[in-house]
Design a protein around this motif. Structure first.
Motif, PDB file in Angstrom:
ATOM      1  N   VAL A 199     -24.944 -70.583 -45.464  1.00  0.00           N
ATOM      2  CA  VAL A 199     -26.074 -70.929 -44.603  1.00  0.00           C
ATOM      3  C   VAL A 199     -26.626 -72.279 -45.036  1.00  0.00           C
ATOM      4  CG1 VAL A 199     -28.366 -70.289 -43.774  1.00  0.00           C
ATOM      5  CG2 VAL A 199     -26.661 -68.501 -44.205  1.00  0.00           C
TER       6      VAL A 199
ATOM      7  N   ILE B 239     -29.247 -69.708 -33.705  1.00  0.00           N
ATOM      8  CA  ILE B 239     -28.987 -68.646 -34.680  1.00  0.00           C
ATOM      9  C   ILE B 239     -30.319 -68.179 -35.249  1.00  0.00           C
ATOM     10  CG2 ILE B 239     -27.892 -68.108 -36.887  1.00  0.00           C
ATOM     11  CD1 ILE B 239     -25.875 -70.464 -35.894  1.00  0.00           C
ATOM     12  N   LYS B 240     -30.664 -66.927 -34.962  1.00  0.00           N
ATOM     13  CA  LYS B 240     -31.996 -66.414 -35.281  1.00  0.00           C
ATOM     14  C   LYS B 240     -31.988 -65.159 -36.144  1.00  0.00           C
ATOM     15  CE  LYS B 240     -33.778 -68.127 -30.852  1.00  0.00           C
ATOM     16  NZ  LYS B 240     -34.391 -67.747 -29.547  1.00  0.00           N
ATOM     17  N   THR B 241     -30.915 -64.412 -36.147  1.00  0.00           N
ATOM     18  CA  THR B 241     -30.881 -63.121 -36.831  1.00  0.00           C
ATOM     19  C   THR B 241     -29.644 -63.010 -37.712  1.00  0.00           C
ATOM     20  OG1 THR B 241     -29.591 -61.983 -35.122  1.00  0.00           O
ATOM     21  CG2 THR B 241     -32.002 -62.060 -34.827  1.00  0.00           C
ATOM     22  N   ARG B 242     -29.665 -62.014 -38.604  1.00  0.00           N
ATOM     23  CA  ARG B 242     -28.488 -61.736 -39.425  1.00  0.00           C
ATOM     24  C   ARG B 242     -27.295 -61.366 -38.545  1.00  0.00           C
ATOM     25  NH1 ARG B 242     -25.637 -63.162 -43.711  1.00  0.00           N
ATOM     26  NH2 ARG B 242     -24.178 -61.532 -44.293  1.00  0.00           N
TER      27      ARG B 242
ATOM     28  N   ASP C 212     -26.641 -62.601 -35.646  1.00  0.00           N
ATOM     29  CA  ASP C 212     -26.092 -63.858 -35.139  1.00  0.00           C
ATOM     30  C   ASP C 212     -25.175 -64.500 -36.184  1.00  0.00           C
ATOM     31  OD1 ASP C 212     -27.588 -63.552 -32.823  1.00  0.00           O
ATOM     32  OD2 ASP C 212     -29.205 -64.873 -33.510  1.00  0.00           O
ATOM     33  N   VAL C 213     -25.613 -64.485 -37.435  1.00  0.00           N
ATOM     34  CA  VAL C 213     -24.801 -65.043 -38.523  1.00  0.00           C
ATOM     35  C   VAL C 213     -23.476 -64.300 -38.610  1.00  0.00           C
ATOM     36  CG1 VAL C 213     -24.668 -65.411 -41.021  1.00  0.00           C
ATOM     37  CG2 VAL C 213     -26.832 -65.797 -39.816  1.00  0.00           C
TER      38      VAL C 213
ATOM     39  N   VAL D  36     -29.206 -73.434 -39.688  1.00  0.00           N
ATOM     40  CA  VAL D  36     -30.390 -72.823 -39.075  1.00  0.00           C
ATOM     41  C   VAL D  36     -31.611 -73.681 -39.385  1.00  0.00           C
ATOM     42  CG1 VAL D  36     -29.510 -70.473 -39.029  1.00  0.00           C
ATOM     43  CG2 VAL D  36     -30.652 -71.283 -41.077  1.00  0.00           C
TER      44      VAL D  36
ATOM     45  N   SER E 113     -35.547 -71.392 -36.357  1.00  0.00           N
ATOM     46  CA  SER E 113     -35.792 -69.955 -36.538  1.00  0.00           C
ATOM     47  C   SER E 113     -36.375 -69.627 -37.903  1.00  0.00           C
ATOM     48  CB  SER E 113     -34.510 -69.149 -36.308  1.00  0.00           C
ATOM     49  OG  SER E 113     -33.542 -69.438 -37.290  1.00  0.00           O
ATOM     50  N   ILE E 114     -36.098 -70.457 -38.914  1.00  0.00           N
ATOM     51  CA  ILE E 114     -36.707 -70.190 -40.223  1.00  0.00           C
ATOM     52  C   ILE E 114     -37.930 -71.061 -40.462  1.00  0.00           C
ATOM     53  CG2 ILE E 114     -34.662 -69.234 -41.318  1.00  0.00           C
ATOM     54  CD1 ILE E 114     -34.066 -71.916 -42.569  1.00  0.00           C
TER      55      ILE E 114
ATOM     56  N   ARG F  36     -33.280 -63.357 -45.347  1.00  0.00           N
ATOM     57  CA  ARG F  36     -32.835 -62.318 -44.397  1.00  0.00           C
ATOM     58  C   ARG F  36     -31.580 -62.768 -43.662  1.00  0.00           C
ATOM     59  NH1 ARG F  36     -38.514 -62.018 -43.610  1.00  0.00           N
ATOM     60  NH2 ARG F  36     -38.408 -63.325 -41.731  1.00  0.00           N
ATOM     61  N   LEU F  37     -31.554 -64.015 -43.231  1.00  0.00           N
ATOM     62  CA  LEU F  37     -30.381 -64.520 -42.530  1.00  0.00           C
ATOM     63  C   LEU F  37     -29.156 -64.562 -43.441  1.00  0.00           C
ATOM     64  CD1 LEU F  37     -31.614 -67.520 -40.358  1.00  0.00           C
ATOM     65  CD2 LEU F  37     -30.751 -65.336 -39.559  1.00  0.00           C
TER      66      LEU F  37
END
Length: 256
Positions: A48, A215-218, A220-221, A234, A237-238, A250-251
């Motif tokens: 990430v 990309i906003k969520t785990r 999505d990753v 990212v 979103s963070i 979290r991501l």
């Protein structure tokens, strides 16, 4: 949209041309730069890249109260492989000075900006950035080849951004090693993972691929990982969260 960004960089390019004429261009940074690509590989199967982003055309201001030093420390502690640093001033409220400040966390830095002229590579080489962003469709083939050559000669790495198959073809022909697929439609500013899904089929061995935008969520990753991407970038979103470090954890799947 890209033409607006091009116009915003005209003054910077003129200033650099003036400095070159006066033989006052900054000297290249002589210290050791952490490897951007090695940092992504070390976080396999999915790295990430966390972005320091203070504003954007689609979102306006984003958490202006969070300074670069504090955010870099959060990202380093929360699982980031590297940090993308917006240095464009007009639309993203960035600064080249952030590269010095954020380098203290020890992670490799990507200078994310709209780089159109060879002297902007020279400018970047004077900072502690490990890599810079080149957007294929903002450059001719001749310009892209020249910018890549100068980047590699300066000991920097290039993240080469594409939006479609034609961009990817040009990036590959120019010898790009790190490909960033942007899921954002430049006309509507909306994001669509169909772009990453479609282009992933063209990934070649020996290349590092990054998925960016939306990309906003785990989940999505994990979806990008399943497509074969090596990393995600990212930002909004963070950065829009009260605690970007916790959001990053979290991501990245490193949250307690």
């Amino acid at each position: 949209m890209l033409e607006k960004f091009r116009a915003a960089k005209a003054a910077e390019v003129r200033r650099l041309v003036g400095l070159e004429a006066a033989q006052q261009l900054p000297e290249p940074y002589k210290g050791k730069r952490p490897s951007f690509s090695d940092a992504l590989i070390a976080k396999a199967p999915m790295a990430v890249i966390a972005e320091y982003k203070r504003a954007s055309p689609s979102m306006g201001d984003i958490n202006l109260g969070l300074g670069p030093h504090d955010v870099a420390a959060m990202y380093a502690a929360s699982g980031a492989a590297a940090i993308s640093v917006l240095t464009e001033e007009t639309y993203f409220k960035g600064s080249l000075d952030y590269l010095e400040t954020m380098s203290r966390c020890g992670l490799p830095l990507l200078r994310k900006d709209f780089l159109l002229h060879p002297l902007q590579v020279v400018q970047t080489a004077a900072t502690k950035a490990s890599a810079l962003l080149l957007i294929v469709r903002m450059l001719t083939d001749v310009e892209l080849n020249e910018m890549l050559r100068l980047t590699y000669d300066a000991g920097l790495e290039a993240v080469v951004e594409v939006f479609d198959e034609r961009d990817l073809e040009r990036a590959e022909a120019a010898g790009a090693h790190i490909i960033q697929v942007n899921n954002r439609d430049l006309d509507t500013l909306k994001t669509d993972f169909a772009v990453a899904t479609r282009l992933a089929a063209y990934k070649r061995p020996g290349r590092l691929w990054i998925a960016a935008s939306g990309i906003k969520t785990r989940a999505d990753v994990e979806a990008m990982q399943a497509l074969g991407f090596d990393a995600v970038l990212v930002g909004t979103s963070i950065m829009a969260e009260a605690d970007p470090g916790a959001a990053l954890a979290r991501l990245a799947g490193s949250a307690a």
